[in-house]
Design an enzyme around this catalytic site. Structure first.
Site, PDB file in Angstrom:
ATOM      1  N   ASP A 151       0.814  -1.235   0.000  1.00 48.24           N
ATOM      2  CA  ASP A 151       0.000   0.000   0.000  1.00 48.24           C
ATOM      3  C   ASP A 151       0.839   1.273   0.000  1.00 48.24           C
ATOM      4  O   ASP A 151       0.413   2.307   0.517  1.00 48.24           O
ATOM      5  CB  ASP A 151      -0.943   0.036   1.231  1.00 48.24           C
ATOM      6  CG  ASP A 151      -1.756  -1.223   1.348  1.00 48.24           C
ATOM      7  OD1 ASP A 151      -2.243  -1.687   0.311  1.00 48.24           O
ATOM      8  OD2 ASP A 151      -1.881  -1.747   2.470  1.00 48.24           O
ATOM      9  N   LYS A 164       2.142   2.253  -5.011  1.00 45.37           N
ATOM     10  CA  LYS A 164       2.810   1.751  -6.227  1.00 45.37           C
ATOM     11  C   LYS A 164       1.965   2.000  -7.466  1.00 45.37           C
ATOM     12  O   LYS A 164       2.488   2.268  -8.540  1.00 45.37           O
ATOM     13  CB  LYS A 164       3.103   0.251  -6.112  1.00 45.37           C
ATOM     14  CG  LYS A 164       4.133  -0.095  -5.054  1.00 45.37           C
ATOM     15  CD  LYS A 164       4.393  -1.579  -4.996  1.00 45.37           C
ATOM     16  CE  LYS A 164       3.212  -2.390  -4.570  1.00 45.37           C
ATOM     17  NZ  LYS A 164       2.754  -2.169  -3.188  1.00 45.37           N
ATOM     18  N   GLY A 208      -4.166  -4.335  -4.299  1.00 43.26           N
ATOM     19  CA  GLY A 208      -5.192  -3.379  -4.708  1.00 43.26           C
ATOM     20  C   GLY A 208      -4.523  -2.061  -5.017  1.00 43.26           C
ATOM     21  O   GLY A 208      -3.900  -1.467  -4.148  1.00 43.26           O
ATOM     22  N   HIS A 209      -4.569  -1.656  -6.270  1.00 44.74           N
ATOM     23  CA  HIS A 209      -3.975  -0.383  -6.657  1.00 44.74           C
ATOM     24  C   HIS A 209      -5.084   0.572  -7.059  1.00 44.74           C
ATOM     25  O   HIS A 209      -5.870   0.259  -7.937  1.00 44.74           O
ATOM     26  CB  HIS A 209      -3.031  -0.552  -7.855  1.00 44.74           C
ATOM     27  CG  HIS A 209      -1.804  -1.344  -7.536  1.00 44.74           C
ATOM     28  ND1 HIS A 209      -0.893  -1.723  -8.488  1.00 44.74           N
ATOM     29  CD2 HIS A 209      -1.338  -1.808  -6.359  1.00 44.74           C
ATOM     30  CE1 HIS A 209       0.078  -2.387  -7.900  1.00 44.74           C
ATOM     31  NE2 HIS A 209      -0.171  -2.460  -6.619  1.00 44.74           N
ATOM     32  N   GLN A 216       2.354  -6.055  -3.389  1.00 38.03           N
ATOM     33  CA  GLN A 216       2.676  -6.071  -1.961  1.00 38.03           C
ATOM     34  C   GLN A 216       3.971  -5.271  -1.710  1.00 38.03           C
ATOM     35  O   GLN A 216       4.290  -4.398  -2.491  1.00 38.03           O
ATOM     36  CB  GLN A 216       2.787  -7.498  -1.407  1.00 38.03           C
ATOM     37  CG  GLN A 216       1.433  -8.214  -1.296  1.00 38.03           C
ATOM     38  CD  GLN A 216       0.951  -8.801  -2.593  1.00 38.03           C
ATOM     39  OE1 GLN A 216       1.703  -9.453  -3.280  1.00 38.03           O
ATOM     40  NE2 GLN A 216      -0.291  -8.579  -2.920  1.00 38.03           N
TER      41      GLN A 216
END
Ligand code: IMP
Length: 404
Positions: free
Chosen positions: A13, A16, A40-41, A206
């Site tokens: 988180d 990225k 999750g981006h 990650q």
């Protein structure tokens, strides 16, 4: 010719998605090589907000998106992501990537229940998918299109049921429809693109401290989350990697359990959590927050080979009188700052040594970074041994400063 990597230097988180979206302007191909829809981006691109889990966010800028062999794939979740796109994007999915079968989520829950201290997984079946792969009971994307699929599914079913977990039959007909347009060979596509002079950006999922081997085991994910994963997870020759761009927030967050030496509680923690919208993209869980931990960051920089840092969310710390940087740990009366070499138990006992920096009311003053923020950044660079090349001071793509 260039092939570079963007990886997280913390517990995920780090921003990225934004970093890749910003940097990918200079690339032709963006490739994922690890993890699955546990990632999750969130990307704000041209005023629209996108949530990506496995699709490399660079596809928004017209890059070819590659989902490599080291990724574990849930086709149903991929389908939802594809709905956000207009269909013009180019995506290749490795036929060697392993499928996350529906029962793996149940197994993920069951494994968490068996642990004394839960990992706090995202519940997406990631660990079981990698475990089935290592057991050699996994089903790969390419298997969907070959004879012998029934036998592979029966094997997986036997193993699932031997663990007293319900077998849920995957809708393979639908999965084939979703995946058919994209299946290919990651290493060939990447190799050919490289020889053709195209610029490739690898996008890790990650973060360094969640790496299966170098992270804070057992509170980690089940894949290789930095430079170590590129070769294994895409077949691309890792010797050809150029820049290793590490992404770090100006503070630290963690979702899930495990030691967190610089963790904060109380008003400052609430301020950072609220200002930074620190709630999980995948699970919605509130994230734990703390000061930027330079002991951990230096470890991540050294082991990953990071030579450029993309620093994010400096705006979130705006308004604080003082901002902390953890420069050492106190362990059993001794101060340790050189290597991050702790077992989980020892890491829980360390006390952070905090260096205080004067805060900033606004990250930017007349288009330039606030002088106190610059001092903060100099301490970071001097301690961890890598240059901060980009500073992000807001969620939008234009709220980024390149320091060159
Ligand atoms: P898993 O990857 O779902 O097995 O979860 C293992 C650990 O990694 C848990 O602590 C999760 O919260 C953490 N994790 C997995 N993916 C991410 C991510 O994208 N961001 C932050 N933490 C993650």
């Amino acid at each position: 010719m260039s092939a570079d990597l963007v990886c997280g230097l913390q517990w995920g988180d780090e921003g990225k998605g934004k970093a890749v979206d910003y940097i990918s302007e200079n690339y032709d191909v963006v490739a994922r090589f690890n993890g699955g829809d546990n990632a999750g981006h969130t990307v704000v691109h041209q005023g629209n907000t996108y949530k990506f889990h496995v699709i490399p966010s660079g596809v928004l800028r017209g890059c070819l998106g590659v989902i490599g062999s080291g990724v574990v794939l849930n086709p149903d979740s991929l389908e939802e992501e594809l709905h956000q796109l207009d269909g013009s994007e180019r995506i290749v999915i490795s036929k060697r990537a392993h499928l996350i079968l529906p029962s793996y989520k149940l197994l993920d829950q069951k494994l968490e229940g068996l642990k004394g201290s839960k990992v706090g997984t995202t519940g997406r079946g990631i660990g079981p998918a990698y475990a089935f792969k290592a057991f050699r009971f996994g089903v790969r994307v390419g298997d969907l299109f070959q004879t012998g699929l029934e036998e592979k599914l029966s094997e997986a079913r036997r193993l699932v049921e031997s663990l007293n977990v319900e077998w849920i039959e995957p809708d393979v007909k639908h999965w084939k429809e979703i995946l058919a347009p994209y299946v290919g060979d990651d290493y060939k596509v990447l190799h050919e693109a490289y020889l053709d002079g195209q610029r490739i950006l690898f996008e890790a999922a990650q973060g360094f401290l969640l790496d299966l081997d170098f992270g804070t085991y057992p509170f980690v994910t089940s894949s290789y989350t930095f430079t170590n994963g590129v070769h294994a997870g895409s077949g691309f020759n890792a010797k050809k990697l150029g820049d290793i761009i590490g992404v770090s927030k100006a503070y630290t967050t963690r979702v899930g359990n495990g030691a967190f030496p610089s963790e904060l509680s109380g008003d400052t923690a609430d301020h950072i959590r609220e200002q930074g919208a620190e709630f999980g993209t995948t699970t919605g869980r509130p994230r734990r927050v703390g000061w930027l931990d330079l002991v951990a960051l230096r470890y991540a920089v050294r082991v990953s080979g990071c030579n450029k840092i993309f620093l994010t969310k400096v705006d979130v710390l705006s308004g604080l009188d003082q901002v902390g940087l953890v420069t050492a740990y106190e362990v059993d009366g001794e101060s340790v700052s050189d290597w991050f070499d702790f077992s989980q138990g020892a890491l829980e006992r360390v006390k952070p040594v905090v260096k205080w920096c004067d805060g900033w009311e606004n990250a930017l003053v007349e288009g330039k970074l606030h002088k106190n923020l610059l001092t903060f950044m100099e301490t970071v660079e001097g301690t961890v041994g890598a240059k901060i090349q980009w500073v992000s001071y807001g969620p939008s793509d234009h709220e980024t400063l390149c320091m060159l």
